[in-house]
Design an enzyme around this catalytic site. Structure first.
Site, mmCIF file in Angstrom:
data_model
loop_
_atom_site.group_PDB
_atom_site.id
_atom_site.type_symbol
_atom_site.label_atom_id
_atom_site.label_comp_id
_atom_site.label_asym_id
_atom_site.label_seq_id
_atom_site.Cartn_x
_atom_site.Cartn_y
_atom_site.Cartn_z
ATOM 1 N N LEU A 118 0.815 -1.216 0.000
ATOM 2 C CA LEU A 118 0.000 0.000 0.000
ATOM 3 C C LEU A 118 0.846 1.262 0.000
ATOM 4 O O LEU A 118 0.474 2.264 -0.621
ATOM 5 C CB LEU A 118 -0.946 0.006 1.210
ATOM 6 C CG LEU A 118 -2.173 -0.894 1.037
ATOM 7 C CD1 LEU A 118 -1.962 -2.242 1.687
ATOM 8 C CD2 LEU A 118 -3.418 -0.235 1.588
ATOM 9 N N ASP A 119 1.960 1.246 0.707
ATOM 10 C CA ASP A 119 2.831 2.417 0.762
ATOM 11 C C ASP A 119 3.358 2.753 -0.636
ATOM 12 O O ASP A 119 3.261 3.893 -1.100
ATOM 13 C CB ASP A 119 3.996 2.137 1.712
ATOM 14 C CG ASP A 119 4.509 3.397 2.391
ATOM 15 O OD1 ASP A 119 4.036 4.492 2.057
ATOM 16 O OD2 ASP A 119 5.385 3.281 3.264
ATOM 17 N N ASP A 120 3.917 1.749 -1.300
ATOM 18 C CA ASP A 120 4.396 1.961 -2.663
ATOM 19 C C ASP A 120 3.275 2.440 -3.576
ATOM 20 O O ASP A 120 3.458 3.351 -4.385
ATOM 21 C CB ASP A 120 4.973 0.655 -3.223
ATOM 22 C CG ASP A 120 6.346 0.357 -2.671
ATOM 23 O OD1 ASP A 120 7.326 0.698 -3.343
ATOM 24 O OD2 ASP A 120 6.429 -0.200 -1.569
#
Length: 651
Positions: A383-385
C-alpha cells in the site's frame, strides 16, 4: 541564541542542480532507479551459512569478500549491532561469528576471540532468538527440542482457528510455510568442513534450554502458549502420516505458486532461503526449474564490490523509482520532469491487476490494483508503494498540457484498491487489512515481536495523502474522515506520530503533517501545532535532525538526541513546510545544514540506518535516501519561497 542563516537563491540553486545531476545519472537505461538496500551482518552471514548448508563450493570467491564486510562491521567490543554504531545484538553476533568461522577465520584470531567473549558475556548462543535456534538446529548444534513446536499440519487449519496463516503478516507467512516442512523432516546441513560453534555456549549445547519470554510478551499469554507448545511436542509423533503428507504437499503448493520466477518467494531473503532448503530436503534435483529459480533469486540480492560483498534483504526498485520521481517532479527542470515521466512509464506495467494476493483473504470483493515493493511480487503488493506511485503519476498528469490525462487508468485502480484495504479502525497497514491478532505475538516463535502487520500512522498518512491529492475531502469522504480520526487518536501527547517503516517519530510526523494539511486540516489546529512544536524542539544544534533505533524501545519516554542525518533532516523539513512553516527559523537552519553537509559531488554521506524492517529486530539503510530526500527538501523550500504551489501535493 541561534541565528537564522540566510540561504542565497544562487547557492540553493547550485545545490539543487548538483544533486539533481547525480540522481539523474543513477537512472537505469530502461528508466527506473534501484539503489542498494543494506541491513546488518545477519543476512550476509545467513547467505554464507546457506551455501554451506547446501554444500556449495565458493568458486567465485564471494565468501572472502563477505568476510571482509563482516570484519569491517564488527564493533570494537567484539560483537555486531543491528544498526550503525548500535549496541551489541546476540543473534546477529552468533550468526556473524559462525559465518566467519565457516569461511575459514580461526577461532584464535583476535577478532574472533573478541566476538566469542562478547557472546559469552551476553549469555552465550543458547540465548539467541527462535529463528537463530532454528538455524543452529539445522546444523545439528542444538536439538530440535530447543525450537518452538510448529507442526506442518498448521497448513490444514481452518481460517476460524486462533492460529491461521492469514492471521499473520506476509513476511511471517512466507518465512514460516517452507520452515514448517523443514521442522517436520528435520534435515541436517551438509556442512562439508564440519564446522561447529560449541565455544559460544556457556554449557554444552545439548544441555541448552528453550528460550524465555521476550520483553514484549505478557506472562499470561506466554505461559498459555508454552503449555500448548508442550502438548504439541508430545502429540506430534502421534499425528497421522497421511495428514502430515497432505500438509507438506499443501505447503509445497503454497511455495511453488508464489515463487515469482527469479524474484523468489515473497521476494525477501528469509523465505527465499527457506524455500531452497525445503526443495533440498524434499529431494528435488538441482536442475529442477523451481530449484534453479529459487536458488538464482538469492544470488540476485548480492552486492559485490572490489574488496567486500554483502547480501541485501530484498530489492527496492518500485520504492526507489517512485520516490525519485516525486523528487524530480519537485525539482521541476525540463530534464528532471522528462526523466520522472519515463520512470513512471516504467512503473505503469508493474501494477498488479490480475492477481488477488493473500490480502484477498480479508478483502475478497476488492479488485487488485497495487504495486509491489520489488520488481515482481504479485501476491504481496504494498500500500505504501501504491500510494506514492499514484501521487507521482497524478502530479505528472497535472503537468501534461494537452491530451488525455496520463496514467488515468492506473491511478483509478490504485485508488480503488487502497480504499478497499482500509482497516476497521480507519488506518492502513502495509500489505494486509485488519492483521491485528495481537495475541499471536506471544507465541514462542514470535519472540521477535514482528509477526503482524497492523495499521500504523505512517501508512495511514500516506494513503490519506493520496486521497487528498486526488481531490477528495473529509466532509464528503467517510474514508478520509475515518483516517483523520485514526491519526488524531494515534498522535502521542508530545505531538509526534510513530513511524513503522522509517526511523521513527520524525518519519511518522512528517508523513502525518503532509497528510493532514493536504486533507484540509487547519495548519493552526492544535493537532498540527503540537507536531510542529515537537519537530522544532528536537532540532539538533547543528541545524539537522536525527533519531536512531533506540526510539523503538518498549519503554519509550520521549525523544533521545541522536546525530543528524540528511534523510531525517529532509523529513523534518518537509513536515514543517507542509504545516506552513517555510519561513520559520528552524526551516532555514535545516536547509543550511543540508547545504553545508552536501559534498562536492552533490551527495550526502549517510552511514546510519534510517529505515525499519521490524522494530527492535531489523533495520534498513536505503542507499538512495540521502540521494533523493535532501534534494526533495531543498527543491520544496525553493518552490515555496518562490510562491510555487507544490504544497498542494500530498507529499
Amino acid at each position: 541564541m541561534m541565528l537564522t542563516p540566510k540561504v542565497p537563491n544562487a547557492e540553493l540553486e547550485r545545490s539543487i542542480e548538483l544533486a539533481s545531476k547525480v540522481l539523474l545519472d543513477c537512472q537505469q537505461p530502461d528508466g527506473h532507479w534501484v539503489f542498494e538496500l543494506e541491513v546488518d551482518a545477519t543476512i550476509p552471514a545467513e547467505y554464507v551459512l546457506l551455501k554451506h548448508y547446501l554444500g556449495e563450493r565458493d568458486e567465485l570467491g564471494i565468501e572472502s569478500k563477505i568476510a571482509g564486510y563482516l570484519r569491517r562491521t564488527q564493533r570494537a567490543g567484539g560483537g555486531w549491532p543491528l544498526v550503525y554504531n548500535g549496541v551489541f545484538d546476540l543473534s546477529a553476533s552468533v550468526k556473524a561469528y559462525f559465518a566467519l568461522k565457516m569461511i575459514g577465520d580461526r577461532p584464535d584470531a583476535e577478532h574472533m576471540k573478541r566476538a566469542c567473549q562478547a557472546i559469552l558475556d551476553h549469555g552465550g548462543a543458547a540465548r539467541t532468538n527462535a529463528f537463530t535456534r532454528v538455524l543452529l538446529a539445522l546444523y545439528g548444534i542444538l536439538g530440535w527440542s530447543n525450537v518452538p513446536a510448529m507442526p506442518v499440519e498448521i497448513m490444514l487449519l481452518p481460517t476460524w482457528f486462533p492460529f491461521h496463516l492469514s492471521k499473520i503478516s506476509y513476511w511471517a507467512r512466507t518465512t514460516i510455510v517452507p520452515l514448517l516442512v523443514l521442522q517436520a523432516l528435520k534435515p541436517k546441513a551438509r556442512n562439508p568442513r564440519g564446522v561447529r560453534i560449541d565455544e559460544l555456549f556457556l554449557d554444552p549445547p545439548e544441555t541448552a534450554r528453550r528460550g524465555s519470554k521476550a520483553p514484549h510478551q505478557t506472562w499470561r499469554w506466554f505461559l498459555l502458549f508454552e503449555a500448548i507448545d508442550a502438548v504439541l511436542r508430545a502429540a506430534e509423533p502421534l499425528f497421522p502420516k497421511a495428514s502430515r503428507q497432505r500438509a507438506i504437499e499443501k505447503a509445497v503448493a503454497f511455495v511453488r505458486e508464489r515463487l515469482n520466477g527469479q524474484h523468489g518467494l515473497g521476494a525477501i531473503f528469509p523465505p527465499m532461503a527457506n524455500s531452497v532448503m525445503m526443495f533440498d530436503v524434499l529431494g528435488y534435483p538441482k536442475d529442477h526449474p523451481d530449484v534453479k529459480m529459487a536458488r538464482a533469486s538469492i544470488d540476485k540480492l548480492l552486492v559485490i564490490k572490489q574488496e567486500e560483498a554483502y547480501c541485501q534483504p530484498c530489492l527496492s526498485p518500485v520504492w526507489d523509482t517512485a520516490l525519485t520521481c516525486q523528487t524530480l517532479l519537485e525539482v521541476g527542470s525540463e530534464r528532471a520532469v522528462t526523466e520522472a515521466v519515463r520512470g513512471l512509464r516504467w512503473l505503469e506495467p508493474l501494477q498488479v491487476l490480475d492477481v488477488v494476493g493473500d490480502w484477498g483473504e480479508r478483502r475478497p470483493h476488492v479488485r487488485p490494483g497495487g504495486w509491489p515493493f520489488q520488481y515482481v511480487n504479485p501476491y504481496y503488493v504494498d500500500l505504501d508503494d501504491t500510494a506514492v506511485v499514484v501521487m507521482a503519476m497524478d502530479r505528472a498528469a497535472k503537468l501534461a498540457e494537452t491530451g488525455r490525462p496520463q496514467f488515468h487508468d492506473a491511478i483509478a485502480r490504485g485508488r480503488e484498491w487502497i480504499v478497499g484495504m482500509q482497516c476497521r479502525n480507519g488506518g492502513w497497514a502495509a500489505f494486509d487489512a485488519d492483521n491485528t491478532c495481537y495475541y499471536l505475538n506471544n507465541i514462542p516463535f514470535a519472540d521477535h515481536g514482528a509477526l503482524l502487520d497492523p495499521p500504523t500512522p505512517d501508512l495511514a498518512a500516506r494513503c490519506l495523502s493520496m486521497l487528498a491529492q486526488l481531490g477528495e475531502r473529509p466532509e464528503s469522504s467517510a474514508v478520509m474522515g475515518r483516517a483523520i480520526e485514526f491519526l488524531r487518536r494515534e498522535q502521542r501527547p508530545e505531538g509526534c506520530w510513530f513511524g513503522r517503516w522509517g526511523m521513527n517519530y520524525i518519519y511518522g510526523t512528517w508523513s502525518a503533517l503532509c497528510a493532514l494539511t493536504a486533507a484540509g486540516i487547519d495548519p493552526m489546529s492544535s493537532m498540527v501545532r503540537r507536531a510542529v512544536g515537537w519537530l522544532t524542539s528536537i532540532q539538533n544544534p547543528d541545524g539537522g535532525w536525527g533519531e536512531d533505533a533506540t526510539s523503538y524501545r518498549l519503554d519509550y519516554r520521549g525523544h533521545e538526541t541522536a546525530p543528524s542525518t540528511a534523510s531525517q533532516t529532509a523529513w523534518a523539513l518537509l513536515g514543517l513546510m507542509a504545516a506552513g512553516e517555510v519561513h520559520c527559523p528552524a526551516a532555514a537552519r535545516g536547509i543550511s545544514y543540508l547545504r553545508r553537509t552536501q559534498t562536492e559531488d552533490g551527495l550526502w554521506a549517510e552511514e546510519r540506518h534510517t529505515a525499519t524492517g521490524f522494530p527492535r529486530v531489523l533495520y534498513l539503510r536505503y542507499h538512495g535516501y540521502p540521494k533523493f530526500f535532501p534534494l526533495w527538501a531543498l527543491a520544496r523550500y525553493r518552490n515555496l519561497k518562490n510562491a510555487h504551489e507544490s504544497q498542494l501535493f500530498g507529499m
